[in-house]
Design an enzyme around this catalytic site. Structure first.
Site, PDB file in Angstrom:
ATOM      1  N   HIS A  37       0.839  -1.200   0.000  1.00  0.00           N
ATOM      2  CA  HIS A  37       0.000   0.000   0.000  1.00  0.00           C
ATOM      3  C   HIS A  37       0.879   1.256   0.000  1.00  0.00           C
ATOM      4  O   HIS A  37       0.607   2.211  -0.731  1.00  0.00           O
ATOM      5  CB  HIS A  37      -0.871   0.052   1.260  1.00  0.00           C
ATOM      6  CG  HIS A  37      -1.875  -1.047   1.387  1.00  0.00           C
ATOM      7  ND1 HIS A  37      -1.844  -1.973   2.400  1.00  0.00           N
ATOM      8  CD2 HIS A  37      -2.970  -1.362   0.639  1.00  0.00           C
ATOM      9  CE1 HIS A  37      -2.866  -2.801   2.284  1.00  0.00           C
ATOM     10  NE2 HIS A  37      -3.559  -2.467   1.222  1.00  0.00           N
ATOM     11  N   GLN A 149      -1.291  -4.004  -9.114  1.00  0.00           N
ATOM     12  CA  GLN A 149      -1.433  -5.140 -10.052  1.00  0.00           C
ATOM     13  C   GLN A 149      -1.659  -6.455  -9.319  1.00  0.00           C
ATOM     14  O   GLN A 149      -2.047  -7.438  -9.915  1.00  0.00           O
ATOM     15  CB  GLN A 149      -0.172  -5.275 -10.910  1.00  0.00           C
ATOM     16  CG  GLN A 149      -0.154  -4.338 -12.092  1.00  0.00           C
ATOM     17  CD  GLN A 149       1.180  -4.351 -12.798  1.00  0.00           C
ATOM     18  OE1 GLN A 149       1.908  -5.336 -12.752  1.00  0.00           O
ATOM     19  NE2 GLN A 149       1.504  -3.251 -13.442  1.00  0.00           N
ATOM     20  N   ARG A 188      -4.295  -9.901   4.183  1.00  0.00           N
ATOM     21  CA  ARG A 188      -4.750 -11.218   4.648  1.00  0.00           C
ATOM     22  C   ARG A 188      -3.599 -12.083   5.159  1.00  0.00           C
ATOM     23  O   ARG A 188      -3.835 -13.033   5.904  1.00  0.00           O
ATOM     24  CB  ARG A 188      -5.474 -11.955   3.519  1.00  0.00           C
ATOM     25  CG  ARG A 188      -6.834 -11.381   3.211  1.00  0.00           C
ATOM     26  CD  ARG A 188      -7.616 -12.295   2.292  1.00  0.00           C
ATOM     27  NE  ARG A 188      -9.039 -12.001   2.342  1.00  0.00           N
ATOM     28  CZ  ARG A 188      -9.651 -11.079   1.622  1.00  0.00           C
ATOM     29  NH1 ARG A 188      -8.948 -10.351   0.778  1.00  0.00           N
ATOM     30  NH2 ARG A 188     -10.945 -10.874   1.740  1.00  0.00           N
TER      31      ARG A 188
HETATM   32  P1  AMP Z   1      -6.703  -3.477  -0.348  1.00  0.00           P
HETATM   33  O1  AMP Z   1      -6.512  -2.712   0.915  1.00  0.00           O
HETATM   34  O2  AMP Z   1      -6.343  -4.907  -0.247  1.00  0.00           O
HETATM   35  O3  AMP Z   1      -8.054  -3.230  -0.976  1.00  0.00           O
HETATM   36  O4  AMP Z   1      -5.643  -2.876  -1.366  1.00  0.00           O
HETATM   37  C1  AMP Z   1      -5.626  -1.499  -1.671  1.00  0.00           C
HETATM   38  C2  AMP Z   1      -4.778  -1.299  -2.894  1.00  0.00           C
HETATM   39  O5  AMP Z   1      -3.455  -1.753  -2.644  1.00  0.00           O
HETATM   40  C3  AMP Z   1      -5.302  -2.109  -4.094  1.00  0.00           C
HETATM   41  O6  AMP Z   1      -5.193  -1.325  -5.267  1.00  0.00           O
HETATM   42  C4  AMP Z   1      -4.365  -3.278  -4.123  1.00  0.00           C
HETATM   43  O7  AMP Z   1      -4.218  -3.852  -5.405  1.00  0.00           O
HETATM   44  C5  AMP Z   1      -3.063  -2.646  -3.651  1.00  0.00           C
HETATM   45  N1  AMP Z   1      -2.144  -3.675  -3.133  1.00  0.00           N
HETATM   46  C6  AMP Z   1      -2.465  -4.698  -2.288  1.00  0.00           C
HETATM   47  N2  AMP Z   1      -1.394  -5.487  -2.096  1.00  0.00           N
HETATM   48  C7  AMP Z   1      -0.389  -4.966  -2.838  1.00  0.00           C
HETATM   49  C8  AMP Z   1       0.972  -5.347  -3.064  1.00  0.00           C
HETATM   50  N3  AMP Z   1       1.496  -6.429  -2.513  1.00  0.00           N
HETATM   51  N4  AMP Z   1       1.725  -4.576  -3.891  1.00  0.00           N
HETATM   52  C9  AMP Z   1       1.198  -3.475  -4.470  1.00  0.00           C
HETATM   53  N5  AMP Z   1      -0.085  -3.065  -4.296  1.00  0.00           N
HETATM   54  C10 AMP Z   1      -0.863  -3.803  -3.496  1.00  0.00           C
END
Ligand code: AMP
Length: 281
Positions: A37, A149, A188
């Protein structure tokens, strides 16, 4: 960092900001922030004068009550990380703010992009994503939005959402940040036991195997072998592993020259569902 909890207040702030014509970058998240993030925040800071992050655990994109209940919530640590990253604004609304009772969520269908893979195995998931991101975009109206991605199919959904709604927003889909052993960073991952965490890195081993052997094997062989590699680990269970057209999400039964392809996997590690992907060629 300024924290806003309601739409009206952030919009008043944004009205003033827009008058000064400052470039605005937006990073929507569900919190439990990790370095993946933060890499999006950093990218936004490079390209904009003001960066807004949102944290909202969006109930409508969860297709299991249990998963929603167990989703990690670490707001105090998140705020610390955002301040360290020099994020300018945090939008942290509650459920009543984003889903007022009088509003009805729309049902969206973007064809293969929302019906295959994550769309198939998590019915209603993309509908929830589309509803919340549309509201967030309409509220914040950034110059550029930053997504990862890691959620490859979600990036395609957001691209289509921007087109269909006529938003004047650029989409920047940023590379996946990984742990040292290759496991894609994810909120997760916090829920994995030590043993599950060790075995989870096998998902990336399998995706890399597909990439390395892509030229030499058929699509059926690639998928079969990758599934075997994953399930060498007793705590891993593959939900799907597919090779798709990276733009349309059509599942490819065989390789076709000139198409951009992507290998995508969803794997249960104990009770925790993890996804990952690698673009091929
Ligand atoms: P989330 O909080 O899981 O909804 O993720 C928020 C944003 O962070 C989304 O655009 C995800 O694709 C991105 N994201 C989650 N994990 C990663 C990662 N390992 N590397 C880069 N971006 C990520």
């Amino acid at each position: 960092m300024i924290v806003f909890k309601n739409i009206q207040e952030i919009q008043e702030y944004l009205k003033k900001l827009k008058k000064s014509k400052k470039l605005l970058g937006f990073v929507p998240t569900m919190g439990a922030l990790h370095s993946g993030h933060i890499s999006l925040i950093e990218q936004s800071k490079k390209e904009n004068e003001v960066t807004i992050c949102s944290i909202f655990v969006n109930p409508t994109q969860f297709n299991s009550e249990e998963d929603l209940k167990k989703y990690p919530r670490t707001i105090e640590k998140d705020i610390k990380k955002l301040i360290e990253a020099e994020c300018d604004v945090l939008f942290y609304p509650d459920c009543n703010e984003m889903y007022p009772k009088e509003e009805i969520n729309s049902a969206e269908d973007y064809g293969h992009i929302t019906s295959r893979l994550e769309g198939k195995f998590r019915p209603g998931h993309f509908n929830g994503v589309i509803n919340i991101v549309t509201k967030l975009f309409a509220t914040i109206n950034p110059d550029t939005a930053y997504f990862g991605q890691k959620d490859f199919q979600q990036c395609a959904v957001i691209k289509e959402l921007i087109k269909r709604n006529g938003f004047n927003i650029k989409l920047n889909c940023c590379p996946t940040l990984r742990e040292e052993d290759g496991l894609a960073m994810s909120s997760r991952n916090m829920r994995l036991s030590n043993e599950e965490r060790k075995q989870a890195s096998q998902i990336y081993v399998a995706l890399q195997w597909i990439k390395l052997n892509f030229k030499a094997k058929t699509v059926a062989e690639l998928k079969m072998e990758a599934r075997k590699i994953i399930e060498e680990m007793p705590l891993l269970k593959t939900e799907y592993i597919e090779i798709c057209n990276a733009d349309t999400f059509e599942i490819m039964p065989r390789k076709i020259e000139g198409r951009r392809l992507v290998a995508l996997a969803a794997v249960y590690c104990g009770n925790v569902r993890l996804i990952d992907n690698l673009v091929l060629g």
